[in-house]
Design a protein around this motif. Structure first.
Motif, PDB file in Angstrom:
ATOM      1  N   MET A   1       0.833  -1.184   0.000  1.00 15.98           N
ATOM      2  CA  MET A   1       0.000   0.000   0.000  1.00 15.98           C
ATOM      3  C   MET A   1       0.874   1.243   0.000  1.00 15.98           C
ATOM      4  N   ARG A   2       0.504   2.167  -0.801  1.00 18.99           N
ATOM      5  CA  ARG A   2       1.197   3.457  -0.789  1.00 18.99           C
ATOM      6  C   ARG A   2       0.538   4.318   0.265  1.00 18.99           C
ATOM      7  N   ASP A   3       1.338   5.074   0.976  1.00 17.91           N
ATOM      8  CA  ASP A   3       0.828   5.767   2.164  1.00 17.91           C
ATOM      9  C   ASP A   3      -0.202   6.859   1.893  1.00 17.91           C
ATOM     10  N   HIS A   4      -0.224   7.460   0.724  1.00 16.56           N
ATOM     11  CA  HIS A   4      -1.182   8.540   0.468  1.00 16.56           C
ATOM     12  C   HIS A   4      -2.404   8.090  -0.341  1.00 16.56           C
ATOM     13  N   GLU A   5      -2.430   6.843  -0.764  1.00 14.98           N
ATOM     14  CA  GLU A   5      -3.595   6.347  -1.477  1.00 14.98           C
ATOM     15  C   GLU A   5      -4.635   5.859  -0.480  1.00 14.98           C
ATOM     16  N   THR A   6      -5.886   6.059  -0.801  1.00 13.45           N
ATOM     17  CA  THR A   6      -6.951   5.689   0.136  1.00 13.45           C
ATOM     18  C   THR A   6      -7.125   4.174   0.194  1.00 13.45           C
ATOM     19  N   LEU A  24      -2.992  -4.189  12.411  1.00 11.71           N
ATOM     20  CA  LEU A  24      -2.339  -2.973  12.891  1.00 11.71           C
ATOM     21  C   LEU A  24      -2.267  -2.961  14.421  1.00 11.71           C
ATOM     22  N   TYR A  40      -9.891   8.241   8.841  1.00 10.98           N
ATOM     23  CA  TYR A  40      -8.574   8.593   8.296  1.00 10.98           C
ATOM     24  C   TYR A  40      -8.265   7.564   7.198  1.00 10.98           C
ATOM     25  N   SER A  42      -6.361   6.781   4.732  1.00 11.71           N
ATOM     26  CA  SER A  42      -5.090   6.385   4.098  1.00 11.71           C
ATOM     27  C   SER A  42      -4.082   6.139   5.210  1.00 11.71           C
ATOM     28  N   LEU A  43      -2.991   5.443   4.877  1.00 15.56           N
ATOM     29  CA  LEU A  43      -1.949   5.214   5.885  1.00 15.56           C
ATOM     30  C   LEU A  43      -1.354   6.533   6.366  1.00 15.56           C
ATOM     31  N   ALA A  44      -1.181   7.478   5.463  1.00 18.29           N
ATOM     32  CA  ALA A  44      -0.622   8.779   5.845  1.00 18.29           C
ATOM     33  C   ALA A  44      -1.549   9.512   6.822  1.00 18.29           C
ATOM     34  N   SER A  47      -1.556   7.622  10.214  1.00 14.45           N
ATOM     35  CA  SER A  47      -0.313   7.794  10.987  1.00 14.45           C
ATOM     36  C   SER A  47      -0.198   9.195  11.576  1.00 14.45           C
TER      37      SER A  47
END
Length: 50
Positions: A1-6, A24, A40, A42-44, A47
């Motif tokens: 997963m990319r951190d800014h993708e939902t 998690l 929230y 997305s991962l970004a 976090s």
């Protein structure tokens, strides 16, 4: 997963969100409520509040 993708981009539905929150929680050693994944999305974003 990319951190800014939902999470929705990765087809995370309620069942997958529950699994992700559980994994998690295990990795972080603290509770991660499923509702956080929707608040929230997305991962970004997640976090930033962790």
């Amino acid at each position: 997963m990319r951190d800014h993708e939902t999470f929705a981009r990765y087809d995370v539905d309620s069942l997958r969100a529950t699994t992700l929150a559980s994994k998690l929680s295990e990795a972080l050693g603290r509770s991660v409520p499923v509702a956080l994944l929707w608040a929230y999305p997305s991962l970004a974003a997640l976090s930033a509040v962790a």
